[in-house]
Design a protein around this motif. Structure first.
Motif, PDB file in Angstrom:
ATOM      1  N   ARG A 129       0.850  -1.184   0.000  1.00  0.00           N
ATOM      2  CA  ARG A 129       0.000   0.000   0.000  1.00  0.00           C
ATOM      3  C   ARG A 129       0.892   1.242   0.000  1.00  0.00           C
ATOM      4  O   ARG A 129       1.965   1.221   0.608  1.00  0.00           O
ATOM      5  CB  ARG A 129      -0.891   0.013   1.254  1.00  0.00           C
ATOM      6  N   PRO A 130       0.453   2.309  -0.661  1.00  0.00           N
ATOM      7  CA  PRO A 130       1.172   3.583  -0.499  1.00  0.00           C
ATOM      8  C   PRO A 130       1.221   3.918   0.981  1.00  0.00           C
ATOM      9  O   PRO A 130       0.267   3.641   1.718  1.00  0.00           O
ATOM     10  CB  PRO A 130       0.289   4.595  -1.252  1.00  0.00           C
ATOM     11  N   CYS A 131       2.334   4.488   1.428  1.00  0.00           N
ATOM     12  CA  CYS A 131       2.496   4.736   2.867  1.00  0.00           C
ATOM     13  C   CYS A 131       2.917   6.173   3.153  1.00  0.00           C
ATOM     14  O   CYS A 131       3.921   6.662   2.627  1.00  0.00           O
ATOM     15  CB  CYS A 131       3.534   3.768   3.437  1.00  0.00           C
ATOM     16  N   LEU A 132       2.127   6.826   4.004  1.00  0.00           N
ATOM     17  CA  LEU A 132       2.467   8.172   4.484  1.00  0.00           C
ATOM     18  C   LEU A 132       2.932   8.075   5.928  1.00  0.00           C
ATOM     19  O   LEU A 132       2.201   7.556   6.777  1.00  0.00           O
ATOM     20  CB  LEU A 132       1.244   9.095   4.411  1.00  0.00           C
ATOM     21  N   ALA A 133       4.138   8.556   6.183  1.00  0.00           N
ATOM     22  CA  ALA A 133       4.613   8.653   7.572  1.00  0.00           C
ATOM     23  C   ALA A 133       4.214  10.011   8.131  1.00  0.00           C
ATOM     24  O   ALA A 133       4.461  11.045   7.505  1.00  0.00           O
ATOM     25  CB  ALA A 133       6.128   8.489   7.619  1.00  0.00           C
ATOM     26  N   THR A 134       3.568  10.007   9.278  1.00  0.00           N
ATOM     27  CA  THR A 134       3.235  11.267   9.958  1.00  0.00           C
ATOM     28  C   THR A 134       4.116  11.393  11.187  1.00  0.00           C
ATOM     29  O   THR A 134       4.245  10.442  11.968  1.00  0.00           O
ATOM     30  CB  THR A 134       1.754  11.299  10.382  1.00  0.00           C
ATOM     31  N   VAL A 135       4.732  12.546  11.317  1.00  0.00           N
ATOM     32  CA  VAL A 135       5.646  12.785  12.443  1.00  0.00           C
ATOM     33  C   VAL A 135       5.065  13.907  13.297  1.00  0.00           C
ATOM     34  O   VAL A 135       4.803  15.000  12.799  1.00  0.00           O
ATOM     35  CB  VAL A 135       7.053  13.172  11.941  1.00  0.00           C
ATOM     36  N   HIS A 182       3.397  20.673  11.680  1.00  0.00           N
ATOM     37  CA  HIS A 182       3.828  21.989  12.187  1.00  0.00           C
ATOM     38  C   HIS A 182       2.885  22.405  13.311  1.00  0.00           C
ATOM     39  O   HIS A 182       1.691  22.164  13.198  1.00  0.00           O
ATOM     40  CB  HIS A 182       3.762  22.993  11.029  1.00  0.00           C
ATOM     41  N   PRO A 183       3.312  23.052  14.395  1.00  0.00           N
ATOM     42  CA  PRO A 183       4.707  23.417  14.714  1.00  0.00           C
ATOM     43  C   PRO A 183       5.408  22.327  15.529  1.00  0.00           C
ATOM     44  O   PRO A 183       4.741  21.475  16.127  1.00  0.00           O
ATOM     45  CB  PRO A 183       4.511  24.666  15.579  1.00  0.00           C
ATOM     46  N   VAL A 184       6.724  22.397  15.554  1.00  0.00           N
ATOM     47  CA  VAL A 184       7.497  21.364  16.247  1.00  0.00           C
ATOM     48  C   VAL A 184       8.046  21.842  17.594  1.00  0.00           C
ATOM     49  O   VAL A 184       8.707  21.078  18.288  1.00  0.00           O
ATOM     50  CB  VAL A 184       8.677  20.871  15.384  1.00  0.00           C
ATOM     51  N   MET A 187      -6.817  13.135  12.127  1.00  0.00           N
ATOM     52  CA  MET A 187      -7.733  13.305  11.003  1.00  0.00           C
ATOM     53  C   MET A 187      -7.051  12.884   9.695  1.00  0.00           C
ATOM     54  O   MET A 187      -7.631  12.143   8.887  1.00  0.00           O
ATOM     55  CB  MET A 187      -8.135  14.774  10.933  1.00  0.00           C
ATOM     56  N   LYS A 188      -5.826  13.314   9.501  1.00  0.00           N
ATOM     57  CA  LYS A 188      -5.101  12.963   8.274  1.00  0.00           C
ATOM     58  C   LYS A 188      -4.895  11.449   8.192  1.00  0.00           C
ATOM     59  O   LYS A 188      -5.049  10.842   7.125  1.00  0.00           O
ATOM     60  CB  LYS A 188      -3.742  13.687   8.224  1.00  0.00           C
ATOM     61  N   ARG A 189      -4.571  10.841   9.344  1.00  0.00           N
ATOM     62  CA  ARG A 189      -4.336   9.390   9.342  1.00  0.00           C
ATOM     63  C   ARG A 189      -5.632   8.646   9.036  1.00  0.00           C
ATOM     64  O   ARG A 189      -5.628   7.649   8.280  1.00  0.00           O
ATOM     65  CB  ARG A 189      -3.777   8.939  10.698  1.00  0.00           C
ATOM     66  N   ALA A 190      -6.732   9.122   9.605  1.00  0.00           N
ATOM     67  CA  ALA A 190      -8.011   8.451   9.355  1.00  0.00           C
ATOM     68  C   ALA A 190      -8.376   8.523   7.871  1.00  0.00           C
ATOM     69  O   ALA A 190      -8.855   7.555   7.277  1.00  0.00           O
ATOM     70  CB  ALA A 190      -9.111   9.092  10.213  1.00  0.00           C
ATOM     71  N   ARG A 191      -8.110   9.676   7.275  1.00  0.00           N
ATOM     72  CA  ARG A 191      -8.416   9.841   5.857  1.00  0.00           C
ATOM     73  C   ARG A 191      -7.518   8.964   4.991  1.00  0.00           C
ATOM     74  O   ARG A 191      -7.947   8.441   3.970  1.00  0.00           O
ATOM     75  CB  ARG A 191      -8.278  11.316   5.454  1.00  0.00           C
ATOM     76  N   CYS A 192      -6.273   8.815   5.396  1.00  0.00           N
ATOM     77  CA  CYS A 192      -5.364   7.898   4.692  1.00  0.00           C
ATOM     78  C   CYS A 192      -5.935   6.487   4.704  1.00  0.00           C
ATOM     79  O   CYS A 192      -6.072   5.843   3.655  1.00  0.00           O
ATOM     80  CB  CYS A 192      -3.987   7.876   5.371  1.00  0.00           C
ATOM     81  N   GLU A 233       2.525  17.084  22.187  1.00  0.00           N
ATOM     82  CA  GLU A 233       1.117  16.692  22.293  1.00  0.00           C
ATOM     83  C   GLU A 233       0.165  17.878  22.217  1.00  0.00           C
ATOM     84  O   GLU A 233      -0.898  17.890  22.843  1.00  0.00           O
ATOM     85  CB  GLU A 233       0.905  15.908  23.599  1.00  0.00           C
ATOM     86  N   ASP A 234       0.542  18.877  21.455  1.00  0.00           N
ATOM     87  CA  ASP A 234      -0.361  20.006  21.223  1.00  0.00           C
ATOM     88  C   ASP A 234      -1.709  19.474  20.735  1.00  0.00           C
ATOM     89  O   ASP A 234      -1.770  18.725  19.755  1.00  0.00           O
ATOM     90  CB  ASP A 234       0.262  20.934  20.166  1.00  0.00           C
ATOM     91  N   PRO A 235      -2.794  19.816  21.448  1.00  0.00           N
ATOM     92  CA  PRO A 235      -4.094  19.207  21.128  1.00  0.00           C
ATOM     93  C   PRO A 235      -4.532  19.430  19.679  1.00  0.00           C
ATOM     94  O   PRO A 235      -5.035  18.507  19.030  1.00  0.00           O
ATOM     95  CB  PRO A 235      -5.062  19.891  22.104  1.00  0.00           C
ATOM     96  N   ALA A 236      -4.345  20.630  19.157  1.00  0.00           N
ATOM     97  CA  ALA A 236      -4.752  20.889  17.770  1.00  0.00           C
ATOM     98  C   ALA A 236      -3.953  20.012  16.808  1.00  0.00           C
ATOM     99  O   ALA A 236      -4.513  19.404  15.887  1.00  0.00           O
ATOM    100  CB  ALA A 236      -4.564  22.360  17.425  1.00  0.00           C
ATOM    101  N   SER A 237      -2.640  19.911  17.060  1.00  0.00           N
ATOM    102  CA  SER A 237      -1.796  19.089  16.190  1.00  0.00           C
ATOM    103  C   SER A 237      -2.183  17.619  16.270  1.00  0.00           C
ATOM    104  O   SER A 237      -2.223  16.914  15.254  1.00  0.00           O
ATOM    105  CB  SER A 237      -0.326  19.253  16.577  1.00  0.00           C
ATOM    106  N   VAL A 238      -2.477  17.155  17.488  1.00  0.00           N
ATOM    107  CA  VAL A 238      -2.901  15.765  17.671  1.00  0.00           C
ATOM    108  C   VAL A 238      -4.159  15.497  16.836  1.00  0.00           C
ATOM    109  O   VAL A 238      -4.266  14.483  16.135  1.00  0.00           O
ATOM    110  CB  VAL A 238      -3.151  15.459  19.168  1.00  0.00           C
ATOM    111  N   THR A 239      -5.084  16.435  16.884  1.00  0.00           N
ATOM    112  CA  THR A 239      -6.331  16.285  16.126  1.00  0.00           C
ATOM    113  C   THR A 239      -6.073  16.274  14.624  1.00  0.00           C
ATOM    114  O   THR A 239      -6.593  15.426  13.895  1.00  0.00           O
ATOM    115  CB  THR A 239      -7.300  17.436  16.478  1.00  0.00           C
ATOM    116  N   TYR A 240      -5.260  17.228  14.145  1.00  0.00           N
ATOM    117  CA  TYR A 240      -4.964  17.281  12.704  1.00  0.00           C
ATOM    118  C   TYR A 240      -4.352  15.982  12.221  1.00  0.00           C
ATOM    119  O   TYR A 240      -4.740  15.427  11.188  1.00  0.00           O
ATOM    120  CB  TYR A 240      -3.978  18.422  12.392  1.00  0.00           C
ATOM    121  N   VAL A 241      -3.370  15.488  12.975  1.00  0.00           N
ATOM    122  CA  VAL A 241      -2.675  14.276  12.538  1.00  0.00           C
ATOM    123  C   VAL A 241      -3.640  13.088  12.564  1.00  0.00           C
ATOM    124  O   VAL A 241      -3.662  12.267  11.631  1.00  0.00           O
ATOM    125  CB  VAL A 241      -1.429  14.013  13.404  1.00  0.00           C
TER     126      VAL A 241
END
Lengths: 286, 286
Positions: A37-43, A103-105, A57-62, A47-55
């Motif tokens: 399968r095509p694979c996207l690594a998310t880094v 982002h942000p790190v 969401m992106k993983r679920a869509r993947c 634990e910024d709550p907004a960032s946790v949510t974005y990631v």
């Protein structure tokens, strides 16, 4: 007396759905042909709550699109060197086709160094210097996802950009700046406005195509929109409000993106599409 | 009735001389401290007379400034692979501090691939994707020489760019595009115009700072220059004529670069200055 008109809405939700469907079909084809399968690594750093949510969401869509999502969660205390080493490892890993660093790190990390550890061939989020220059020079490469989504929306609605005055309000590295470069590459006349612009209103009023990417709720009034303009609202502020005052803009624009349902859904769609493109190339299928 | 005024001339010849003097002094200091002279490698493909002249001129200016000039002359028949290998060799050679590949290299060669073989640390001509993105993002790096020269001229004449409308006419990869990015980085509002721009005149008329970089003799008339504007003419056409009609512009602008003696001399000055900067860093002196 100028006639009032009602703009046509640009349906980002629908267009994004189409892109994701095509992307899913390609991902399924890749799996059938290669067993991978095509694979996207998310880094994600910290634990910024907004960032946790974005990631998340992106993983679920993947996953939903048949793209493997490999998550690397790193402590907020990590240093630049370790983060760069981690990303370099992903760049070298043949089972990873795309890399997204959320982002942000954190202020103690050299974020640019971390982004630059992403191999250009895996930069499906379009954040590296290589990708920016490729957009600037019209060379092959991945585009920043939101500007890429904007271009796809403009194309889906047959907006002719040649010679048109495109005004980009905002100059961030992942939105305003690359959006302007992509528009310039399509032969628009491009003006970059920003917080220091002396007479924003008079420039906005000239825009045949207006890209609002400033992050201030209802910052641009409909009264300042040129009649018949195409209005792309890339802002997303608290309370589902864009950077453009939607109601008043609706009476002046010919085409306008709603918020939500305009630019927003396009960003993830482009991320998924570029991940599958990256896999196609890396697996020697394209 | 608007008063006519006579613009002050921006003396590129004089400013370039100052830069070259400082650069020569630094080169001499490097030689004294390390026993090495800063070294610029010039790479020329084929024997195009204009290119031969440009390279000879650049080499002569290097020698005069105490910069070693190492010339690599390659036959017009060379392929991309060999050219890339040659430049990669120079990128790895610790005795070479800067690399200049003379444009154009011939239509059968992938010029971009050749430019990209220049290590960013040696890209003293500012032609790589890395350098472009660094200009776009405001990161450390070398600038394209002509835009870099323009910025030094603006600074030497204390032109405040913040919030000003800078109009760049022309969008080449080594002039218009990077010039716009540098101006944006200095908080100007930046408009890119080009051959497809629908209403060039009305945009030029708004320019507080006008950068003419289009390569068409007297393309911009003084009548279209905003009274009091700063006019930078980066054009250099047959017969020592710029892109701006000088005589009529003189009556409207507050500051203007003559042709010749404006932008022209600055380009080589920046090339020399950046070569010595590169040597300073690579020799661990900076």
């Amino acid at each position: 007396m100028p006639q009032t008109q009602t703009a046509r809405l640009m349906d980002g939700t629908g267009l994004a759905r189409q892109i994701v469907e095509t992307t899913s079909a390609t991902a399924a084809d890749i799996l059938r042909r290669t067993g991978q399968r095509p694979c996207l690594a998310t880094v994600l750093v910290g634990e910024d709550p907004a960032s946790v949510t974005y990631v998340r969401m992106k993983r679920a869509r993947c996953e939903k699109a048949g793209i493997e999502s490999r998550h690397v969660a790193l402590p907020a205390s990590i240093g630049t060197e370790e983060l760069v080493a981690t990303i370099t490892g992903l760049s070298q890993d043949p089972t990873v086709h795309g890399i997204l660093l959320q982002h942000p790190v954190g202020p103690h990390i050299d974020e640019r160094a971390a982004f630059e550890a992403i191999a250009p061939a895996k930069d499906v989020d379009g954040v590296t210097m290589h990708s920016f220059a490729a957009m600037g020079f019209g060379l092959p490469g991945f585009v920043s996802c939101t500007p890429g989504g904007i271009m796809r929306l403009l194309d889906a609605y047959d907006v002719d950009l040649t010679g048109k005055h495109a005004v980009v309000v905002g100059r961030s590295a992942i939105l305003g700046k690359p959006a302007g470069m992509l528009l310039l590459g399509r032969d628009a006349t491009v003006t970059y406005c920003h917080s220091r612009t002396a007479d924003l209103t008079s420039i906005v009023r000239q825009a045949d195509v207006l890209i609002a990417a400033v992050g201030k709720p209802r910052f641009i009034s409909g009264a300042d929109i040129k009649p018949g303009a195409v209005v792309i609202d890339a802002g997303y502020n608290a309370g589902n409000v864009g950077d453009v005052d939607f109601d008043s803009a609706l009476e002046r624009a010919s085409l306008i993106t709603p918020v939500p349902g305009g630019v927003g859904p396009m960003t993830i769609a482009v991320l998924l599409a570029q991940t599958v493109d990256a896999a196609t190339r890396q697996l020697g299928l394209g």
